[in-house]
Design an enzyme around this catalytic site. Structure first.
Site, PDB file in Angstrom:
ATOM      1  N   GLY A 120      -2.183   1.868  12.171  1.00  0.00           N
ATOM      2  CA  GLY A 120      -0.855   2.444  12.023  1.00  0.00           C
ATOM      3  C   GLY A 120      -0.733   3.854  11.496  1.00  0.00           C
ATOM      4  CB  SER A 171       1.441   7.143   8.377  1.00  0.00           C
ATOM      5  OG  SER A 171       1.921   7.690   9.573  1.00  0.00           O
ATOM      6  CB  ILE A 172       2.201   3.715   4.021  1.00  0.00           C
ATOM      7  CG1 ILE A 172       3.563   4.032   3.409  1.00  0.00           C
ATOM      8  CG2 ILE A 172       1.366   2.881   3.050  1.00  0.00           C
ATOM      9  CD1 ILE A 172       4.417   2.821   3.105  1.00  0.00           C
ATOM     10  CE1 TYR A 196      13.054  -1.978   1.403  1.00  0.00           C
ATOM     11  CE2 TYR A 196      14.391  -2.707   3.264  1.00  0.00           C
ATOM     12  CZ  TYR A 196      14.271  -2.041   2.060  1.00  0.00           C
ATOM     13  OH  TYR A 196      15.370  -1.444   1.508  1.00  0.00           O
ATOM     14  CE1 TYR A 209      13.942  -1.766   7.131  1.00  0.00           C
ATOM     15  CE2 TYR A 209      13.545  -4.101   7.503  1.00  0.00           C
ATOM     16  CZ  TYR A 209      13.069  -2.824   7.306  1.00  0.00           C
ATOM     17  OH  TYR A 209      11.706  -2.590   7.279  1.00  0.00           O
ATOM     18  CE  LYS A 236       8.585  -4.490   7.783  1.00  0.00           C
ATOM     19  NZ  LYS A 236       7.191  -4.016   8.019  1.00  0.00           N
TER      20      LYS A 236
END
Length: 279
Positions: free
Chosen positions: A15, A21-22, A150, A160, A167
């Site tokens: 990703g 980006s994390i 999240y 969202y 999620k």
């Protein structure tokens, strides 16, 4: 400062798109902590992003793979083991996308074909990653798999949308697959429920800036940023957390335990001073 928490370990990072980006931050820190890694993303994301820069910095190979395609995943794990010289010790799943959000469909007017795509990319892909890894015995005993989640999995968050469903499903997969993987292979599986974080994907959610501000006001420690999330991921990849599995771990400055904060209430009260006709 490096603590060598991942010295001798090998991993796969899903990703990373660009510096926002994390996954990008996790990759950098994993290498700093002594790991060897493989980077992966879809071919189109690789073309759109700057992952080649990250690969050069981390001395890592980039292997294109669509995480919704089991064949691609089998090839990814097989080639990664060849490149890294054996099974891996950790995997990061940092993948999420909603066509309904991108196209502006509200939750009560979803396009169901888009919903299927949302769930496949953002949640079912996690199951596919785990299933492929287990089938190929690609993760070492006491290895660690982490996916990013999240709080919308437990709470309704304005706009969202169907990502909240994804999620919730993601976290369920971590529990269900985590039991099997832990029992049979001693591999641990967890999700991190991260503060709303400025990323390319997150910025597509309507009102995201306001959501970040609200969370900041509600959280006693403030929002956790991408670098702090990377720090947390590294601890879950390390041997310091060998008995942590099947958990959804909140990394949100305390937001998930709050009802109302002083800062949020103060801002709420101020709104009435400027809006005489509000209902």
């Amino acid at each position: 400062m490096s603590y060598n928490l991942l010295k001798g370990k090998k991993g796969i990072i899903f990703g990373a798109l660009n510096e926002m980006s994390i996954a990008w931050k996790v990759a950098e820190l994993a290498v700093e902590e002594g790991a060897e890694i493989v980077l992966t993303n879809t071919p189109v994301s690789i073309r759109m992003g700057t992952i080649d820069e990250l690969a050069k910095k981390c001395n890592a190979e980039v292997i294109p793979a669509d995480a919704t395609n089991p064949k691609d995943l089998d090839e990814l794990f097989t080639k990664s083991m060849e490149v890294l010289g054996g099974r891996v010790d950790f995997v990061l799943h940092s993948i999420g996308m909603s066509p309904n959000v991108r196209k502006g469909h509200s939750y009560d007017d979803l396009n169901y074909e888009y919903l299927k795509k949302t769930l496949d990319v953002s949640a079912t892909s996690f199951h596919k990653v785990l299933q492929s890894a287990k089938k190929l015995d690609a993760i070492n005993e006491w290895g660690s798999v982490v996916a990013l989640s999240y709080a919308a999995a437990q709470r309704t968050m304005y706009e969202y949308n169907d990502m909240a469903d994804a999620k919730a499903m993601l976290e369920s997969i971590a529990r269900s697959f985590g039991y099997i993987y832990g029992r049979e292979k001693r591999v641990r599986v967890n999700t991190i429920s991260q503060s709303p974080t400025v990323t390319t994907a997150g910025s597509g959610v309507k009102g995201f800036d306001s959501l970040i501000d609200f969370s900041e006001r509600m959280s006693p420690l403030g929002n956790a940023d991408a670098q702090e999330c990377a720090n947390f991921c590294i601890t879950l990849f390390s041997d310091l957390t060998k008995k942590v599995t099947m958990q959804n771990l909140f990394h949100d400055g305390g937001f998930s335990s709050m009802g109302m904060s002083y800062r949020a209430m103060s801002q709420y009260n101020k709104s009435f001073k400027t809006c005489d006709d509000c209902e």
